[in-house]
Design a protein around this motif. Structure first.
Motif, PDB file in Angstrom:
ATOM      1  N   HIS A 198     -11.356  -1.717  13.140  1.00  0.00           N
ATOM      2  CA  HIS A 198      -9.904  -1.896  13.020  1.00  0.00           C
ATOM      3  C   HIS A 198      -9.162  -0.666  13.528  1.00  0.00           C
ATOM      4  CE1 HIS A 198      -6.135  -3.453  11.497  1.00  0.00           C
ATOM      5  NE2 HIS A 198      -5.946  -2.363  10.760  1.00  0.00           N
ATOM      6  N   PRO A 204      -8.196  -7.443  13.347  1.00  0.00           N
ATOM      7  CA  PRO A 204      -9.287  -7.772  12.426  1.00  0.00           C
ATOM      8  C   PRO A 204     -10.638  -7.651  13.119  1.00  0.00           C
ATOM      9  CG  PRO A 204      -7.514  -9.357  12.181  1.00  0.00           C
ATOM     10  CD  PRO A 204      -7.185  -8.527  13.396  1.00  0.00           C
ATOM     11  N   TRP A 259     -10.319  -8.106   7.977  1.00  0.00           N
ATOM     12  CA  TRP A 259     -10.943  -9.419   8.057  1.00  0.00           C
ATOM     13  C   TRP A 259      -9.871 -10.460   8.376  1.00  0.00           C
ATOM     14  CZ3 TRP A 259     -14.793 -10.412   3.397  1.00  0.00           C
ATOM     15  CH2 TRP A 259     -15.801  -9.434   3.412  1.00  0.00           C
ATOM     16  N   ARG A 260     -10.307 -11.635   8.785  1.00  0.00           N
ATOM     17  CA  ARG A 260      -9.390 -12.753   8.986  1.00  0.00           C
ATOM     18  C   ARG A 260     -10.156 -14.065   8.791  1.00  0.00           C
ATOM     19  NH1 ARG A 260      -8.793 -14.570  15.239  1.00  0.00           N
ATOM     20  NH2 ARG A 260      -8.699 -16.557  14.108  1.00  0.00           N
TER      21      ARG A 260
END
Length: 441
Positions: A198, A204, A259-260
C-alpha cells in the motif's frame, strides 16, 4: 433452496412406498447389499460438465466403463448434460418428485444434504468395505475430501469427491521481486506485506474472492467452529468471539485501505491480471483464466496463509458424485456404486487432472504419479500450492433442517462480511443481523 427442500420432505413418504413396491431383491451379502447383477442394468448418469475439454474426457470415461466394467457386469451407462450445477440440482429435484430420478448424479454437497431428506440416497459404506467389490484404495483419497462424504446429518457415506479444487494465494512474482517482498505464510505476515504494498502503490494490496469462504476458513484457523452437519451455527452463538475477531480483521484492513472486496469485479482474476492488485486468495481453477487475460503477467501461487500449524485449514470445494435408488432395485444400487468407484479411481482422476480442466488430484497416488508430475512441470506448476495443502482441506458443512440450510447460512455470511467490509457496519450489529436472518433470534 428451502422451498425445494419442503417439496422433498413432502414427497418422502410416497417415494418410500414406491421403493417398497419394487421387485424382490436377489441374494444379499451379510451387510444386506447385492454385489452381483443377474440381468442387464441401464443407468442414467446426469452431470453439469460444459467445458468442452472436460466433457470430452468424461465421455471417454463413460465409454471406457461401458466397454470394460460395464460389459463384464452387464451395466450400460447413459450420460446426460443437465445444465449448470444449480440447473442440475433443480432438474434432479423435479425428477425425484416425478419418480424419474437419475441413478447417479454429480452434485455439490449442500444438494446431497437436500436429497437426504428422502430415503433415496444410496449409502456407499457397505460397498466400499465389501471384501469382494470394495475399494481397498479408499484411504488413498485425501482425508479432508474423504470425510466430506461421511459428514452429513445422516450416518453413512453418501457421496465421493470427483472434481476438486481449493483456495490458493495468487501473487505477482515480478512485483514481489522488484520490491523485495517475501510471500507471506501467516496472516500477520500478510497484513505487514499488505501495508508495504500500500505504501508503494497507494492502492489496496489484497483481496479474497469468496467472502463467505474467507469467514469459514478464518474462523477455523482462529480455533473456532463454523457450523456442523446438524445445522448448529456455532459462530453466531458459542464461538461468537471468534466470529467477531474475523469480522474486525476485515473491517480494520479494508478501512485502512490495504484490503478490498471484489465488488463489481466479482472475482479478482481480472484486477490481478490487469496488475491492479498484486495478491489475492482465489480458487485454484482460476489459474486457467489469468494467462488469457494477460499473457505477459509473471505470477505464481502459494499456500494460503495460516494462523498456526495446529489450526491449519484450507477450504476445498468441487463436485461430488452420489447415487439415487428410486426404484429400490438393489442391483441398480450396486451398479451405481460400480460407476462411482470407476469415476473416482486413480485412472479416471488422472485423466481429468492432466487434461487441462483445472481440477486437482483427489488421491495421493495421483499427486505422486509420474504422469501428474510431468503435467505440472510442463507449465502447470501453479497447481503445486493447492495440492501441497491437502492435509488442511475441509469442506463447507452441508445441512438442511427445519429452520434453515447451509446454503442460506452461507448467503447470510456473505452479506455480513459485505456489511462490515464495504459499509463499515459494526461487527456485532452485522452478526446480530445474521442471527435474525437465519432464525436464531
Amino acid at each position: 433452496m428451502k422451498n425445494m427442500t419442503c417439496l422433498l420432505l413432502a414427497g418422502t413418504a410416497a417415494l418410500s412406498l414406491a421403493a417398497c413396491g419394487s421387485e424382490s431383491a436377489p441374494s444379499q451379502t451379510s451387510d444386506g447389499i447385492v454385489t452381483k447383477i443377474t440381468k442387464p442394468v441401464e443407468l442414467q448418469f446426469w452431470h453439469s460438465i460444459s467445458n468442452p475439454v472436460h466433457a470430452e474426457v468424461l465421455d471417454k470415461l463413460i465409454a471406457q466403463f461401458n466397454d470394460t466394467v460395464g460389459k463384464e457386469k452387464q451395466i450400460t451407462v447413459t450420460a446426460t448434460f443437465n445444465g449448470s450445477s444449480s440447473d442440475l440440482y433443480s432438474n434432479v429435484i423435479a425428477a425425484i418428485k416425478a419418480e424419474t430420478a437419475p441413478d447417479v448424479t454429480l452434485a455439490l454437497r449442500p444438494y446431497v444434504a437436500d436429497y437426504l431428506q428422502t430415503d433415496l440416497v444410496v449409502d456407499l459404506t457397505p460397498y466400499i468395505q465389501d471384501e469382494t467389490v470394495g475399494m481397498p484404495d479408499y484411504e488413498d483419497i485425501f482425508e479432508g475430501l474423504r470425510n466430506g462424504g461421511t459428514t452429513y446429518a445422516k450416518e453413512g457415506t453418501y457421496s465421493l469427491p470427483i472434481h476438486s479444487y481449493s483456495e490458493v494465494l495468487y501473487y505477482n512474482t515480478a512485483f514481489f521481486e522488484e520490491n523485495g517482498l517475501t510471500v507471506p505464510a501467516t496472516w500477520d505476515e500478510l497484513i505487514e506485506t499488505s501495508k508495504k504494498i500500500h505504501e508503494i502503490t497507494g492502492a489496496p494490496a489484497f483481496g479474497w474472492d469468496n467472502l463467505a469462504g474467507s469467514f469459514m476458513t478464518l474462523v477455523k484457523q482462529y480455533g473456532g467452529r463454523y457450523t456442523d452437519p446438524e445445522g448448529n451455527i456455532y459462530f453466531a452463538e458459542e464461538d461468537s468471539e471468534t466470529a467477531l475477531k474475523v469480522l474486525n480483521l476485515w473491517k480494520e484492513n479494508v478501512g485502512s485501505g490495504i484490503w478490498r472486496t471484489a465488488g463489481e469485479d466479482m472475482f479478482f482474476s481480472g484486477p490481478f491480471a490487469n496488475e491492479q492488485i498484486p495478491m489475492y486468495v482465489g480458487d485454484s481453477v482460476e489459474a486457467s483464466y489469468i494467462p488469457a487475460k494477460n499473457p505477459e503477467l509473471k505470477w505464481s501461487t502459494a499456500p494460503i496463509p495460516q494462523v498456526s500449524d495446529d489450526t491449519a485449514a484450507n477450504l476445498s470445494a468441487g463436485h461430488v458424485i452420489t447415487a439415487l435408488n428410486q426404484s429400490g432395485n438393489p442391483e441398480k444400487a450396486y451398479a451405481s456404486y460400480e460407476l462411482i468407484k470407476f469415476l473416482t479411481s486413480k485412472e479416471a482422476n488422472l485423466a481429468v487432472v492432466t487434461a487441462g480442466t483445472g481440477y486437482l488430484p483427489i488421491r495421493q497416488s495421483v499427486a505422486d504419479s509420474e504422469e501428474y508430475k510431468a503435467y505440472v512441470a510442463d507449465g502447470h506448476d501453479f497447481l503445486t500450492a493447492a495440492v501441497e495443502q491437502n492435509d488442511r482441506y475441509f469442506y463447507e458443512p452441508a445441512f438442511t433442517n427445519d429452520t434453515t440450510t447451509s446454503s442460506a447460512v452461507t448467503s447470510a455470511v456473505r452479506t455480513m462480511i459485505q456489511e462490515v467490509a464495504e459499509n463499515g457496519t459494526d461487527p456485532q450489529t452485522a452478526l446480530d443481523n445474521l442471527k435474525q436472518t437465519v432464525g436464531l433470534n
